[in-house]
Design an enzyme around this catalytic site. Structure first.
Site, PDB file in Angstrom:
ATOM      1  N   THR A  49      61.964  66.055  74.484  1.00 17.74           N
ATOM      2  CA  THR A  49      60.938  65.860  75.517  1.00 17.74           C
ATOM      3  C   THR A  49      59.840  66.905  75.402  1.00 17.74           C
ATOM      4  O   THR A  49      58.653  66.608  75.576  1.00 17.74           O
ATOM      5  CB  THR A  49      61.573  65.904  76.912  1.00 17.74           C
ATOM      6  OG1 THR A  49      62.550  64.859  77.023  1.00 17.74           O
ATOM      7  CG2 THR A  49      60.523  65.725  78.003  1.00 17.74           C
ATOM      8  N   CYS A  50      60.234  68.121  75.093  1.00 19.22           N
ATOM      9  CA  CYS A  50      59.263  69.214  74.976  1.00 19.22           C
ATOM     10  C   CYS A  50      58.265  68.945  73.858  1.00 19.22           C
ATOM     11  O   CYS A  50      57.063  69.198  73.992  1.00 19.22           O
ATOM     12  CB  CYS A  50      59.983  70.530  74.718  1.00 19.22           C
ATOM     13  SG  CYS A  50      61.264  70.923  75.938  1.00 19.22           S
ATOM     14  N   SER A  51      58.769  68.426  72.726  1.00 23.50           N
ATOM     15  CA  SER A  51      57.925  68.217  71.556  1.00 23.50           C
ATOM     16  C   SER A  51      57.132  66.916  71.598  1.00 23.50           C
ATOM     17  O   SER A  51      56.032  66.842  71.053  1.00 23.50           O
ATOM     18  CB  SER A  51      58.790  68.224  70.283  1.00 23.50           C
ATOM     19  OG  SER A  51      59.371  69.491  70.083  1.00 23.50           O
TER      20      SER A  51
END
Length: 246
Positions: A49-51
């Site tokens: 999700t972060c990337s």
């Protein structure tokens, strides 16, 4: 229970960062004193999700934040400086400042350090965002305490809406290309000349093939241009569209 710290000063912490091949100590005063800063904190570099979503959208909207009085956008994670720098390079996120909270000291003092031992991560930051003005936290968006990794309120659009609900957003543009394609080069040049920033998806990169192109676009030639989800088509169609919307 995670605490909302609106109205409080950010904790005093010294971060161990890497610039080039050297260590550099950066304090919270260095980051926040006399500035309007948006921070988004997340569980870990290179995580899905972060990337794929959290970081890219902040990077994409950074010029809009700047136009609305934000001096800097900081991405913070409980990772070391080497990992954060590698992630920054992988994401090509030049509009974001990456800060490693390697020991979790800042996250702990914020009350946002949580255990992710079930994933083999150890202590990590809970996902949240905040608006900091001259070292004081004006607004926080803290993800709900649910199992897993909720991502509902700490996104870039929510923060931008808080700062200015009428901010003008850039159009989302994607172009499928292939190496050595002159029509692709022309389409990219025309998009730049018209002031559009775009995401480029290049065939032959990371396993992308003509099968990918056909499956996504229904076409077998490059370039293929999409603006706000609408398929414009190839270079000639883009030229016509730009003339019609000028």
């Amino acid at each position: 229970m995670l605490e909302n710290r609106e109205g409080e000063k950010v904790p005093e912490v010294t971060f161990r960062t890497r610039e080039g091949n050297e260590w550099k100590d950066v304090t919270t005063d260095d980051l926040f004193a006399g500035k309007n800063v948006v921070v988004f904190a997340l569980p870990g570099a290179f995580t899905p999700t972060c990337s794929s979503t959290h970081l890219p959208r902040y990077n994409e909207l950074a010029p809009v934040f700047k136009a609305n009085g934000i001096d800097e956008i900081i991405c913070l994670s409980v990772n070391d400086g080497f990992v954060m720098n590698a992630w920054a390079g992988d994401q090509d996120a030049n509009n974001i400042r990456f800060i490693p909270d390697g020991n979790g000291e800042f996250s702990e003092k914020m009350g946002m350090l949580v255990g992710k031992q079930d994933l083999g991560f150890g202590p990590r930051s809970w996902r949240y965002s905040m608006l900091v003005k001259d070292g004081v936290i004006e607004k926080m968006f803290i993800e709900p305490e649910k199992p897993g990794d909720p991502f509902e309120v700490s996104d870039a659009d929510t923060m931008l809406t808080h700062i200015n609900g009428e901010a003008s957003l850039p159009q989302r543009v994607t172009i499928f290309t292939k190496p050595g394609c002159p029509h692709c080069a022309r389409a990219k040049r025309e998009l730049r000349d018209a002031g559009f920033k775009f995401e480029e998806i290049e065939l032959g990169n990371r396993g992308l093939s003509y099968s990918t192109l056909a499956a996504v676009t229904g076409a077998g030639t490059t370039p293929q241009v999409y603006i706000e989800g609408q398929r414009i088509g190839g270079a000639d169609e883009l030229t016509d569209w730009l003339k019609a919307t000028a």
